[in-house]
Design an enzyme around this catalytic site. Sequence first.
Site, PDB file in Angstrom:
ATOM      1  N   LYS A 267      45.241  33.704  34.173  1.00 21.41           N
ATOM      2  CA  LYS A 267      44.835  35.042  34.647  1.00 21.41           C
ATOM      3  C   LYS A 267      43.318  35.127  34.809  1.00 21.41           C
ATOM      4  CE  LYS A 267      44.747  39.923  33.121  1.00 21.41           C
ATOM      5  NZ  LYS A 267      45.262  40.920  32.150  1.00 21.41           N
ATOM      6  N   ASP A 272      38.498  44.320  34.021  1.00 22.11           N
ATOM      7  CA  ASP A 272      39.693  45.163  34.034  1.00 22.11           C
ATOM      8  C   ASP A 272      39.339  46.587  33.591  1.00 22.11           C
ATOM      9  OD1 ASP A 272      42.209  46.227  33.996  1.00 22.11           O
ATOM     10  OD2 ASP A 272      42.938  45.048  32.282  1.00 22.11           O
ATOM     11  N   LYS A 279      41.374  52.858  31.891  1.00 22.70           N
ATOM     12  CA  LYS A 279      41.345  52.679  30.445  1.00 22.70           C
ATOM     13  C   LYS A 279      40.401  53.688  29.808  1.00 22.70           C
ATOM     14  CE  LYS A 279      41.971  47.626  30.295  1.00 22.70           C
ATOM     15  NZ  LYS A 279      43.211  47.552  29.509  1.00 22.70           N
ATOM     16  N   ASP A 290      38.649  39.211  30.694  1.00 26.10           N
ATOM     17  CA  ASP A 290      40.025  39.202  31.181  1.00 26.10           C
ATOM     18  C   ASP A 290      40.298  38.045  32.155  1.00 26.10           C
ATOM     19  OD1 ASP A 290      42.445  40.445  30.738  1.00 26.10           O
ATOM     20  OD2 ASP A 290      42.216  41.921  32.349  1.00 26.10           O
ATOM     21  N   ASP A 349      47.087  49.395  35.212  1.00 21.92           N
ATOM     22  CA  ASP A 349      46.459  48.598  34.150  1.00 21.92           C
ATOM     23  C   ASP A 349      47.324  47.393  33.760  1.00 21.92           C
ATOM     24  OD1 ASP A 349      44.509  47.895  32.368  1.00 21.92           O
ATOM     25  OD2 ASP A 349      44.994  49.432  30.871  1.00 21.92           O
ATOM     26  N   GLU A 351      47.888  44.859  35.510  1.00 25.99           N
ATOM     27  CA  GLU A 351      47.509  44.137  36.730  1.00 25.99           C
ATOM     28  C   GLU A 351      47.667  42.631  36.593  1.00 25.99           C
ATOM     29  OE1 GLU A 351      45.467  44.967  34.406  1.00 25.99           O
ATOM     30  OE2 GLU A 351      44.420  43.059  34.107  1.00 25.99           O
ATOM     31  N   ARG A 353      50.051  40.722  35.395  1.00 26.46           N
ATOM     32  CA  ARG A 353      51.340  40.181  35.831  1.00 26.46           C
ATOM     33  C   ARG A 353      51.450  40.155  37.356  1.00 26.46           C
ATOM     34  NH1 ARG A 353      54.393  44.784  32.485  1.00 26.46           N
ATOM     35  NH2 ARG A 353      52.546  44.340  31.249  1.00 26.46           N
TER      36      ARG A 353
END
Length: 506
Positions: A267, A272, A279, A290, A349, A351, A353
């Site tokens: 990833k 993020d 968030k 991230d 959020d 994101e 996956r």
Amino acid sequence: MTSTYSLRAASPAKTRVDAVVVGVVSGDKGPHLCTAGADVAEAYGRKLRPLLSTLGVKGKAGEVAKVPTNGTINSPLLVLVGLGADESDTAAVRRAAGVAARSIPNAASVALALPASTPEEAAAVLTGHRLGAYTYDRYKSAKPEAGDPGTVVVLSAEARRNEMEEAFSAAQVLADAVIATRDWVNTPPADLTPPAFAEAVAEAHGALTKGRGAPEVAIEVFDHEQLAEMDCGGILSVGDSSDAPARLVRLEWAPADAVGHVALVGKGITFDSGGLSIKPSSSMTGMKGDMAGAAAVVQATFAIARLGLPVRVTTYAPMAENMVSGTATRPGDVVTIRGGRTVEIANTDAEGRMILADAMVLAAEDEPDVLVDIATLTGHLQLALGDRVGAVLGSDDVVADVIAAGRVGGEAHWPMPIPEEMAERITSSKVADLLQHDWVRWGGGLYAAAFLREFTAGLPWAHLDIAGKEINSGGAYGHVVPGATGFGVATLVEFVRRFVESRSEV
Ligand code: BES
Ligand code: ZN
Ligand code: MN
């Protein structure tokens, strides 16, 4: 200051360096110096016990004491580091070497008398010291004096054995990879947007493959238009929220003598914010990390190539920034993943996956023997396992192999299940094939893994959720310093090494 490391069979008492580091074991009958420090113990003789007692040295892990030697041994400073009860515990050796590195940052020459009689131990001393000494000062105005590079000598009675030198140089390769991963993860997100990250990977790749005898690793970098042509709707659904467009990096190491094929996916969310499902501020700190999964798979691949492991490795690092904007994906939107599966977005959020889905479909198209993905995916599994133990989910045997590899590499992973009911939850969308997220709070990390499984084409697979492990937000411990940890690199390299071994046996 970059130090030079060497492995040597010399006496720690006779060696002349700024500081000699000796491990202390906490035995039943009181603390004693480890076997590698035997001639230092001899030089101190009867004075050693009362000295340890006065210093309060018990041999506990993390403990460190500095003693001026006043001529008792040839070096002026003795540094005692705790090893715990078992001097053959490689993980404890690695941690002690890290503690030692930080305790004498200004010594120009150091000799380490820690347990290093096996190749694994010598490797642990080296990686422990290099990683424990790591600092990130690119953005500090006042940099530590750039003096002469220091020298670090790892003492081992077995230094002349071939396997020792081999393990030692393999450990250098691994430490390089962990350090490079840390540098990327520590980089501020404005300076490591997806295009900048892809460029940094291309640059590192250029350095790796330059010159005669360099490993031949192939690289492809796909930009926004190419990703659109490739139907990577998941990556674009996240990336289009940002002014900095998405990228996908593909690496391939394909030696002629490959015994099998491993696919790695990581990833690469360079920041993020949560997107429109934004968030809270406190959860946004640390979200520059991230992309740690992507950094880990890239550097692990480079390390595998440098080690010349006879295995084909295809690596995918999808890179996107998850931002708030007029072009951001909305909850309720439906996104089509490469291969045609549709996903109803419920929470922007979730994101990770989405970008992993496309990358895993691509990875599976190469028909590898096994697929491993690594991602800072869910706070749920951080809540469950804390910030030092990773979660592994997927096929039982691959999960077991990851855990075993982590043990050798000095990284802890714990198995988590993908319960049957998750299949129902992920298919509960009224408008699309799959529901990205269902707002049920329980088992969110397991839901995410069940979602990813849909894109594995039934391959043997393990998913490493390393959320919280990528950045150490506390103080230093062992070889892990504050900030980026490089978590996962050691596990991935060891996983692939063991894959080769298992294939070579038959
Ligand atoms: N990047 C986060 C996960 C994360 C959390 C990484 C803490 C590192 C430390 C991920 O994209 C995320 O936001 N996950 C959500 C999942 C939820 C929306 C299903 C989370 O953890 O709440
Ligand atoms: Zn994320
Ligand atoms: Mn997120």
